[in-house]
Scaffold this motif. Structure first.
Motif, PDB file in Angstrom:
ATOM      1  N   TRP A 129      46.247 -70.654  -8.721  1.00  0.00           N
ATOM      2  CA  TRP A 129      45.359 -69.910  -8.057  1.00  0.00           C
ATOM      3  C   TRP A 129      46.002 -69.348  -6.807  1.00  0.00           C
ATOM      4  CZ3 TRP A 129      43.948 -69.279 -12.949  1.00  0.00           C
ATOM      5  CH2 TRP A 129      43.681 -70.253 -13.098  1.00  0.00           C
ATOM      6  N   GLN A 130      47.393 -69.850  -6.123  1.00  0.00           N
ATOM      7  CA  GLN A 130      46.565 -68.592  -4.966  1.00  0.00           C
ATOM      8  C   GLN A 130      48.568 -68.105  -4.696  1.00  0.00           C
ATOM      9  OE1 GLN A 130      45.345 -70.738  -0.916  1.00  0.00           O
ATOM     10  NE2 GLN A 130      43.959 -71.961  -2.327  1.00  0.00           N
ATOM     11  N   ASN A 131      49.352 -68.469  -5.524  1.00  0.00           N
ATOM     12  CA  ASN A 131      51.027 -67.645  -5.661  1.00  0.00           C
ATOM     13  C   ASN A 131      51.606 -68.226  -4.444  1.00  0.00           C
ATOM     14  OD1 ASN A 131      50.293 -67.050  -8.375  1.00  0.00           O
ATOM     15  ND2 ASN A 131      50.528 -64.776  -7.608  1.00  0.00           N
ATOM     16  N   LYS A 132      51.158 -69.338  -3.878  1.00  0.00           N
ATOM     17  CA  LYS A 132      52.060 -69.891  -2.367  1.00  0.00           C
ATOM     18  C   LYS A 132      52.347 -71.025  -2.413  1.00  0.00           C
ATOM     19  CE  LYS A 132      48.291 -68.064   0.607  1.00  0.00           C
ATOM     20  NZ  LYS A 132      47.713 -68.308   2.372  1.00  0.00           N
ATOM     21  N   LYS A 133      53.708 -71.083  -1.871  1.00  0.00           N
ATOM     22  CA  LYS A 133      54.892 -72.733  -1.874  1.00  0.00           C
ATOM     23  C   LYS A 133      53.846 -73.659  -1.691  1.00  0.00           C
ATOM     24  CE  LYS A 133      59.150 -70.109  -2.965  1.00  0.00           C
ATOM     25  NZ  LYS A 133      60.367 -69.900  -3.034  1.00  0.00           N
ATOM     26  N   LEU A 134      53.939 -74.559  -1.846  1.00  0.00           N
ATOM     27  CA  LEU A 134      53.484 -76.034  -2.001  1.00  0.00           C
ATOM     28  C   LEU A 134      54.544 -77.000  -1.203  1.00  0.00           C
ATOM     29  CD1 LEU A 134      50.776 -77.287  -2.256  1.00  0.00           C
ATOM     30  CD2 LEU A 134      51.810 -78.230  -4.201  1.00  0.00           C
ATOM     31  N   HIS A 135      54.197 -77.217  -0.523  1.00  0.00           N
ATOM     32  CA  HIS A 135      54.948 -78.594  -0.012  1.00  0.00           C
ATOM     33  C   HIS A 135      54.997 -80.396  -0.265  1.00  0.00           C
ATOM     34  CE1 HIS A 135      58.806 -79.765   2.564  1.00  0.00           C
ATOM     35  NE2 HIS A 135      57.691 -80.677   3.277  1.00  0.00           N
ATOM     36  N   ILE A 136      55.732 -80.519  -1.077  1.00  0.00           N
ATOM     37  CA  ILE A 136      55.200 -82.134  -1.162  1.00  0.00           C
ATOM     38  C   ILE A 136      55.905 -82.924  -1.541  1.00  0.00           C
ATOM     39  CG2 ILE A 136      54.221 -81.066  -3.870  1.00  0.00           C
ATOM     40  CD1 ILE A 136      56.624 -81.747  -4.884  1.00  0.00           C
ATOM     41  N   HIS A 137      55.036 -84.123  -1.068  1.00  0.00           N
ATOM     42  CA  HIS A 137      56.374 -85.534  -1.064  1.00  0.00           C
ATOM     43  C   HIS A 137      56.142 -86.197  -2.192  1.00  0.00           C
ATOM     44  CE1 HIS A 137      55.584 -84.697   2.942  1.00  0.00           C
ATOM     45  NE2 HIS A 137      56.281 -85.128   3.731  1.00  0.00           N
ATOM     46  N   TYR A 138      56.975 -86.921  -3.035  1.00  0.00           N
ATOM     47  CA  TYR A 138      56.607 -87.280  -4.057  1.00  0.00           C
ATOM     48  C   TYR A 138      57.432 -88.748  -4.300  1.00  0.00           C
ATOM     49  CZ  TYR A 138      60.855 -85.403  -5.426  1.00  0.00           C
ATOM     50  OH  TYR A 138      62.651 -84.565  -5.351  1.00  0.00           O
ATOM     51  N   GLU A 139      57.052 -89.402  -4.647  1.00  0.00           N
ATOM     52  CA  GLU A 139      57.989 -90.474  -4.685  1.00  0.00           C
ATOM     53  C   GLU A 139      58.628 -90.091  -6.427  1.00  0.00           C
ATOM     54  OE1 GLU A 139      56.698 -95.210  -3.555  1.00  0.00           O
ATOM     55  OE2 GLU A 139      56.243 -94.413  -5.690  1.00  0.00           O
ATOM     56  N   ARG A 140      60.496 -90.505  -6.714  1.00  0.00           N
ATOM     57  CA  ARG A 140      60.626 -90.923  -8.214  1.00  0.00           C
ATOM     58  C   ARG A 140      60.595 -92.190  -8.639  1.00  0.00           C
ATOM     59  NH1 ARG A 140      66.019 -88.022  -7.452  1.00  0.00           N
ATOM     60  NH2 ARG A 140      66.824 -90.073  -8.709  1.00  0.00           N
ATOM     61  N   ALA A 141      60.930 -92.243  -9.517  1.00  0.00           N
ATOM     62  CA  ALA A 141      60.636 -93.115 -10.578  1.00  0.00           C
ATOM     63  C   ALA A 141      61.122 -94.229 -10.004  1.00  0.00           C
ATOM     64  CB  ALA A 141      61.035 -93.101 -11.346  1.00  0.00           C
ATOM     65  N   ASP A 142      62.587 -94.237  -9.616  1.00  0.00           N
ATOM     66  CA  ASP A 142      63.032 -95.803  -8.821  1.00  0.00           C
ATOM     67  C   ASP A 142      62.650 -96.108  -7.258  1.00  0.00           C
ATOM     68  OD1 ASP A 142      64.031 -93.051  -6.871  1.00  0.00           O
ATOM     69  OD2 ASP A 142      66.441 -93.480  -8.218  1.00  0.00           O
TER      70      ASP A 142
END
Length: 321
Positions: free
Chosen positions: A149-162
């Motif tokens: 709802w804020q139209n601001k970019k998001l910095h994410i840390h994520y884990e791939r399937a591998d």
């Protein structure tokens, strides 16, 4: 019926302001030519439908016009009171709001309609959870919801399937629930990506704003993404013959099976069938579980793999005895 579709067009334009021919055709499940004919019919009937030309064009109603065609039919009332997944409402943090809104909507309807709503609750219940699957924990779900709802970019840390971990700055576009699993849709550079929400380990809002694509349609994007995913799945085809004794349960044990096609029985009583698995290993595990009740016709290599596995199992059992 055409009359219902014309009313739907008026209500869509009144509620959303402006829609293209393509968007209207998608919403009403007709082709664009039908929409153009409907617009001609509405104009001829005196409704102030305006066509804006150009790249940002579309259909709209004259600003001062409001239709009064908002009376709800019995079936429409029933559809409004279908209870969506309670778990998904809780995930979104709006379960209490939804039930409160339902009561307010019910109070606004004539007393004669109250029984129709109660009938829906007593006869139809939707549960999107599976029998054995535990709900996935989404660590960053709160910030994912807020970011939309804020139209601001998001910095994410994520884990791939591998198992590989990465970080990326994305433009939040939407959340989609598939069964009881949530997916996060986001823009990355000039592309649109889909992330399994439970694999996003952490997320942080940035101060960098972005503009949502003007023509972005979450449902259409998800449908296209789903089809691309299905087409990209590996396919291992197996031709086999089944014993009639397992026919009644063959479709309910396929944890790895994408598709099963069963033919008419052969003169010898065996039933031809085609299986589609993701991998050779999954095919071997599945078929081995039925013992002598499935004969493999092809591929021959799978026969050899199952023979070797069965032989090793027998040897292990003999050594343990």
């Amino acid at each position: 019926m055409r009359a219902d579709r014309l009313i739907s067009i008026l209500l869509l334009l009144q509620n959303r302001g402006k829609l293209t021919t393509k968007e209207l055709a998608y919403e009403l499940e007709v082709n664009p030519r039908t929409i153009h004919r409907d617009m001609d019919a509405l104009s001829s009937a005196g409704f102030p439908v305006i066509a804006d030309r150009g790249t940002s064009g579309g259909w709209r109603l004259l600003e001062s016009y409001k239709t009064n065609l908002t009376g709800l039919k019995g079936e429409e009332i029933k559809s409004l009171f279908l209870l969506p997944s309670v778990q998904l409402l809780k995930d979104l943090g709006i379960s209490e709001d939804w039930f409160a809104a339902r009561e307010k909507l019910l109070a606004s309807l004539p007393a004669s309609s109250h029984g129709k709503a109660q009938d829906v609750w007593d006869r139809i219940h939707i549960d999107t959870s599976s029998w054995r699957q535990s709900p996935e924990k989404v660590t960053a779900f709160t910030i994912l919801k807020e970011s939309l709802w804020q139209n601001k970019k998001l910095h994410i840390h994520y884990e791939r399937a591998d198992g590989e971990r990465r970080e990326r700055t994305v433009s939040p576009l939407g959340l989609v629930a598939k069964s009881s699993t949530w997916y996060f849709i986001a823009g990355v550079d000039q592309d649109i990506r889909t992330y399994r929400a439970s694999r996003i380990l952490s997320a942080q809002l940035t101060e960098q704003t972005f503009e949502r694509p003007a023509d972005f349609n979450l449902a259409a994007v998800w449908e296209q993404s789903s089809q691309q995913f299905i087409q990209s799945l590996p396919a291992y085809q197996v031709e086999a013959e089944l014993s009639s004794s397992i026919l009644s349960r063959i479709r309910f044990t396929g944890r790895f099976v994408q598709q099963i096609q069963i033919e008419d029985p052969l003169p010898n009583g065996w039933i031809p069938a085609s299986f589609c698995f993701d991998t050779e290993e999954e095919a071997a595990q599945y078929i081995l579980g039925f013992g002598r009740q499935i004969r493999i016709v092809s591929p021959k290599r799978l026969k050899d793999i199952i023979y070797t596995s069965a032989k090793s199992l027998v040897e292990m059992l003999e050594n343990d005895s």
